[in-house]
Design a protein around this motif. Structure first.
Motif, PDB file in Angstrom:
ATOM      1  N   ALA A   1      99.228  78.487  72.940  1.00  0.00           N
ATOM      2  CA  ALA A   1      98.393  78.536  74.144  1.00  0.00           C
ATOM      3  C   ALA A   1      98.722  77.394  75.093  1.00  0.00           C
ATOM      4  CB  ALA A   1      96.912  78.486  73.759  1.00  0.00           C
ATOM      5  N   ASN A   2      99.965  76.939  75.093  1.00  0.00           N
ATOM      6  CA  ASN A   2     100.421  75.875  75.999  1.00  0.00           C
ATOM      7  C   ASN A   2      99.669  74.563  75.787  1.00  0.00           C
ATOM      8  OD1 ASN A   2     102.135  77.752  77.207  1.00  0.00           O
ATOM      9  ND2 ASN A   2     100.642  78.296  78.781  1.00  0.00           N
ATOM     10  N   ASP A   3      99.146  74.336  74.576  1.00  0.00           N
ATOM     11  CA  ASP A   3      98.355  73.131  74.357  1.00  0.00           C
ATOM     12  C   ASP A   3      99.113  72.046  73.594  1.00  0.00           C
ATOM     13  OD1 ASP A   3      98.510  74.484  71.988  1.00  0.00           O
ATOM     14  OD2 ASP A   3      96.355  74.576  71.615  1.00  0.00           O
ATOM     15  N   SER A   4     100.372  72.287  73.271  1.00  0.00           N
ATOM     16  CA  SER A   4     101.134  71.267  72.553  1.00  0.00           C
ATOM     17  C   SER A   4     102.134  70.560  73.461  1.00  0.00           C
ATOM     18  CB  SER A   4     101.880  71.887  71.361  1.00  0.00           C
ATOM     19  OG  SER A   4     102.830  72.843  71.804  1.00  0.00           O
ATOM     20  N   CYS A   5     102.090  70.873  74.761  1.00  0.00           N
ATOM     21  CA  CYS A   5     102.981  70.210  75.706  1.00  0.00           C
ATOM     22  C   CYS A   5     102.253  70.019  77.026  1.00  0.00           C
ATOM     23  CB  CYS A   5     104.271  71.015  75.900  1.00  0.00           C
ATOM     24  SG  CYS A   5     104.020  72.682  76.542  1.00  0.00           S
ATOM     25  N   LEU A   6     102.851  69.219  77.898  1.00  0.00           N
ATOM     26  CA  LEU A   6     102.262  68.914  79.201  1.00  0.00           C
ATOM     27  C   LEU A   6     103.204  69.378  80.301  1.00  0.00           C
ATOM     28  CD1 LEU A   6     100.917  65.306  78.551  1.00  0.00           C
ATOM     29  CD2 LEU A   6      99.650  67.448  78.507  1.00  0.00           C
ATOM     30  N   PHE A   7     102.617  69.776  81.416  1.00  0.00           N
ATOM     31  CA  PHE A   7     103.379  70.253  82.557  1.00  0.00           C
ATOM     32  C   PHE A   7     103.566  69.102  83.549  1.00  0.00           C
ATOM     33  CE2 PHE A   7     105.326  72.999  85.337  1.00  0.00           C
ATOM     34  CZ  PHE A   7     104.654  73.229  86.521  1.00  0.00           C
ATOM     35  N   VAL A   8     104.813  68.719  83.774  1.00  0.00           N
ATOM     36  CA  VAL A   8     105.148  67.649  84.713  1.00  0.00           C
ATOM     37  C   VAL A   8     105.639  68.303  85.997  1.00  0.00           C
ATOM     38  CG1 VAL A   8     106.617  65.658  85.151  1.00  0.00           C
ATOM     39  CG2 VAL A   8     105.755  66.084  82.847  1.00  0.00           C
ATOM     40  N   GLN A   9     105.002  67.970  87.109  1.00  0.00           N
ATOM     41  CA  GLN A   9     105.384  68.542  88.398  1.00  0.00           C
ATOM     42  C   GLN A   9     105.241  67.464  89.466  1.00  0.00           C
ATOM     43  OE1 GLN A   9     102.818  71.468  90.418  1.00  0.00           O
ATOM     44  NE2 GLN A   9     104.602  72.818  90.471  1.00  0.00           N
ATOM     45  N   ARG A  10     106.316  67.217  90.186  1.00  0.00           N
ATOM     46  CA  ARG A  10     106.304  66.172  91.198  1.00  0.00           C
ATOM     47  C   ARG A  10     107.162  66.592  92.390  1.00  0.00           C
ATOM     48  NH1 ARG A  10     107.374  60.602  87.683  1.00  0.00           N
ATOM     49  NH2 ARG A  10     105.515  60.725  86.397  1.00  0.00           N
ATOM     50  N   VAL A  11     107.062  65.789  93.440  1.00  0.00           N
ATOM     51  CA  VAL A  11     107.942  65.924  94.595  1.00  0.00           C
ATOM     52  C   VAL A  11     108.530  64.547  94.878  1.00  0.00           C
ATOM     53  CG1 VAL A  11     108.153  66.553  97.020  1.00  0.00           C
ATOM     54  CG2 VAL A  11     106.554  67.800  95.540  1.00  0.00           C
TER      55      VAL A  11
ATOM     56  N   GLY B   1     107.247  76.558  73.560  1.00  0.00           N
ATOM     57  CA  GLY B   1     108.173  77.047  72.555  1.00  0.00           C
ATOM     58  C   GLY B   1     107.515  77.452  71.255  1.00  0.00           C
ATOM     59  N   ARG B   2     106.171  77.514  71.211  1.00  0.00           N
ATOM     60  CA  ARG B   2     105.453  77.908  70.007  1.00  0.00           C
ATOM     61  C   ARG B   2     105.116  79.398  70.055  1.00  0.00           C
ATOM     62  NH1 ARG B   2     101.230  73.346  67.758  1.00  0.00           N
ATOM     63  NH2 ARG B   2     102.786  71.690  67.463  1.00  0.00           N
ATOM     64  N   CYS B   3     105.402  80.087  68.962  1.00  0.00           N
ATOM     65  CA  CYS B   3     105.130  81.518  68.898  1.00  0.00           C
ATOM     66  C   CYS B   3     103.624  81.751  68.892  1.00  0.00           C
ATOM     67  CB  CYS B   3     105.770  82.109  67.648  1.00  0.00           C
ATOM     68  SG  CYS B   3     105.641  83.912  67.533  1.00  0.00           S
ATOM     69  N   GLY B   4     103.154  82.511  69.875  1.00  0.00           N
ATOM     70  CA  GLY B   4     101.722  82.797  69.974  1.00  0.00           C
ATOM     71  C   GLY B   4     100.881  81.615  70.389  1.00  0.00           C
TER      72      GLY B   4
ATOM     73  N   LEU C   1     108.648  90.604  64.136  1.00  0.00           N
ATOM     74  CA  LEU C   1     108.185  91.960  63.845  1.00  0.00           C
ATOM     75  C   LEU C   1     108.491  92.875  65.018  1.00  0.00           C
ATOM     76  CD1 LEU C   1     104.697  91.142  62.266  1.00  0.00           C
ATOM     77  CD2 LEU C   1     106.881  91.554  61.090  1.00  0.00           C
ATOM     78  N   LEU C   2     109.098  94.046  64.699  1.00  0.00           N
ATOM     79  CA  LEU C   2     109.377  95.012  65.744  1.00  0.00           C
ATOM     80  C   LEU C   2     108.080  95.556  66.319  1.00  0.00           C
ATOM     81  CD1 LEU C   2     112.360  97.034  64.239  1.00  0.00           C
ATOM     82  CD2 LEU C   2     112.413  95.507  66.210  1.00  0.00           C
ATOM     83  N   GLY C   3     108.052  95.688  67.640  1.00  0.00           N
ATOM     84  CA  GLY C   3     106.864  96.198  68.301  1.00  0.00           C
ATOM     85  C   GLY C   3     105.775  95.175  68.487  1.00  0.00           C
ATOM     86  N   SER C   4     105.989  93.937  68.024  1.00  0.00           N
ATOM     87  CA  SER C   4     104.974  92.891  68.164  1.00  0.00           C
ATOM     88  C   SER C   4     104.931  92.375  69.592  1.00  0.00           C
ATOM     89  CB  SER C   4     105.282  91.740  67.208  1.00  0.00           C
ATOM     90  OG  SER C   4     104.466  90.620  67.489  1.00  0.00           O
TER      91      SER C   4
ATOM     92  N   CYS D   1     108.294  87.185  68.846  1.00  0.00           N
ATOM     93  CA  CYS D   1     108.807  85.916  68.323  1.00  0.00           C
ATOM     94  C   CYS D   1     108.451  85.738  66.847  1.00  0.00           C
ATOM     95  CB  CYS D   1     108.278  84.740  69.145  1.00  0.00           C
ATOM     96  SG  CYS D   1     106.468  84.593  69.170  1.00  0.00           S
ATOM     97  N   ASP D   2     107.544  86.581  66.314  1.00  0.00           N
ATOM     98  CA  ASP D   2     107.202  86.518  64.896  1.00  0.00           C
ATOM     99  C   ASP D   2     108.153  87.341  64.037  1.00  0.00           C
ATOM    100  OD1 ASP D   2     106.461  89.000  65.790  1.00  0.00           O
ATOM    101  OD2 ASP D   2     104.333  88.791  65.304  1.00  0.00           O
TER     102      ASP D   2
END
Length: 393
Positions: free
Chosen positions: A105-115, A100-103, A89-92, A86-87
């Motif tokens: 750590a899932n810390d800029s969004c929240l996971f919503v899960q319900r039933v 949706g952030r390149c590299g 560079l070939l082979g990266s 996603c940066d």
């Protein structure tokens, strides 16, 4: 990342195959027209198919920078397919996280899960959840004879709307591809990569008690608070658990604090807008000819819930029917604000359509929006009988 070719440009691999058009190959003087062939083992060889024939020929390696295959980010270099991160560079190995952030750590969004477990007392559309703008990795699934339905921000259904079941497939909605699948039997799924460019509304069309609709998506942190507030205003948060906020790549990391919306009364819903003018002979003929039933009925009861209004009526006189009508029937209007509205304890002339569920277990009488529903009178009775002559059974 390599730049995109302008619209209408000839793909790079096609150009390389075309270089051999009209030139003798294979040790003969016979010539061919060549197009790319993607079924060979090495996708970085220049494999070209002879048009109109059932064989292909390898002309060696493709030139460096040729895409490995259509629609992928990999490029061929020295005969090897190198994937681009996603940066750019070939082979990266750099990859986008769930936000949706390149590299990231899932810390800029929240996971919503319900039933969603509400079980309607009658068949019809029930709101499951708002899918806000910016949502990613959307998934919904259930196992029942009910059907998922998706509505766009303009109020139009993407699929399974207006009591009609759509075929499985890929649909365009809110700037993303929505893949809707239905397995023979009783399993449906909805998936979309996102991000969505506008709000979507997920619903379920109930035909039997709801065993539960599972749904999940990832939402930017700044959109989570407004999503919760809107869910509370709609009353959904009173019926469903709070979303879980997780980081699946770091299960031991503490969860982000749950956003608790202020417990203030929701906004007063807007009154129903005025109904369109449906008077006139042309309108009467249109609905009489296109309907399955025309009958006089007295309205005994009315229930408004979710996205429909259900009327209980007593059938008094039948002008047109393509299947038997009982003395007491339910008539459905696909809106909480049906047009025209029917008053309790009054007699009406109604033109209704018949809708049957795909498995044949549900049979509805539907009063279309802005359809034919007139207070009964001797003059209206005469008009509908005249319509019958112009449009007989």
């Amino acid at each position: 990342m390599h730049p995109e070719c302008p619209p209408g440009a000839v793909p790079f691999r096609d150009l390389q195959c075309a270089l051999y058009n009209g030139h003798p190959v294979l040790g003969t003087q016979k010539t061919y027209q060549w197009v790319p062939f993607y079924g060979a083992p090495n996708q970085c060889d220049l494999n070209c198919l002879a048009e109109g024939h059932d064989f292909y020929h390898s002309f060696g390696r493709v030139l460096d920078g040729t895409p490995c295959s259509p629609g992928t980010q990999g490029l061929c270099v020295a005969g090897r397919c190198l994937r681009a991160g996603c940066d750019g560079l070939l082979g990266s190995d750099a990859r986008e996280d769930r936000c949706g952030r390149c590299g990231g750590a899932n810390d800029s969004c929240l996971f919503v899960q319900r039933v969603f477990r509400d079980a309607g007392a009658f068949a019809g559309y029930w709101n499951v959840t708002l899918i806000p703008e910016g949502a990613r990795h959307i998934r919904a699934a259930h196992r029942s004879r009910n059907h998922l339905a998706l509505m766009g921000g303009d109020g139009r259904y993407v699929f399974n709307g207006n009591w009609a079941v759509s075929p499985p497939g890929t649909y365009e909605a809110a700037g993303t591809h929505v893949v809707y699948t239905r397995v023979t039997g009783s399993e449906e799924t909805l998936r979309a990569a996102g991000p969505t460019s506008e709000d979507l509304l997920l619903q379920v069309l109930l035909q039997e008690p709801n065993p539960g609709v599972e749904f999940e998506f990832w939402l930017p942190r700044e959109r989570y608070g407004p999503f919760q507030a809107q869910a509370q205003a709609q009353g959904w948060s009173l019926r469903q658990p709070q979303p879980r906020e997780v980081d699946p790549q770091s299960p031991e990391s503490p969860a982000a604090p749950t956003v608790i919306p202020p417990r203030t009364p929701g906004p007063t819903p807007d009154p129903c807008p005025p109904c369109p003018d449906t008077r006139g002979r042309a309108h009467r003929l249109l609905h009489y000819c296109g309907s399955d039933f025309v009958f006089r009925a007295r309205v005994l009861g009315r229930v408004r819930q979710a996205q429909e209004t259900r009327y209980e009526v007593r059938v008094q006189l039948i002008y047109k029917n393509r299947s038997p009508l009982r003395a007491l029937e339910y008539v459905w209007a696909p809106s909480r604000c049906p047009c025209p509205p029917l008053a309790l304890h009054r007699d009406y002339l109604l033109a209704a359509r018949r809708l049957i569920s795909p498995d044949g277990t549900q049979d509805w009488l539907l009063l279309p929006h802005a359809g034919y529903a007139r207070p009964w009178s001797p003059a209206e009775d005469s008009r509908v009988r005249l319509a019958a002559r112009r449009c007989p059974l």
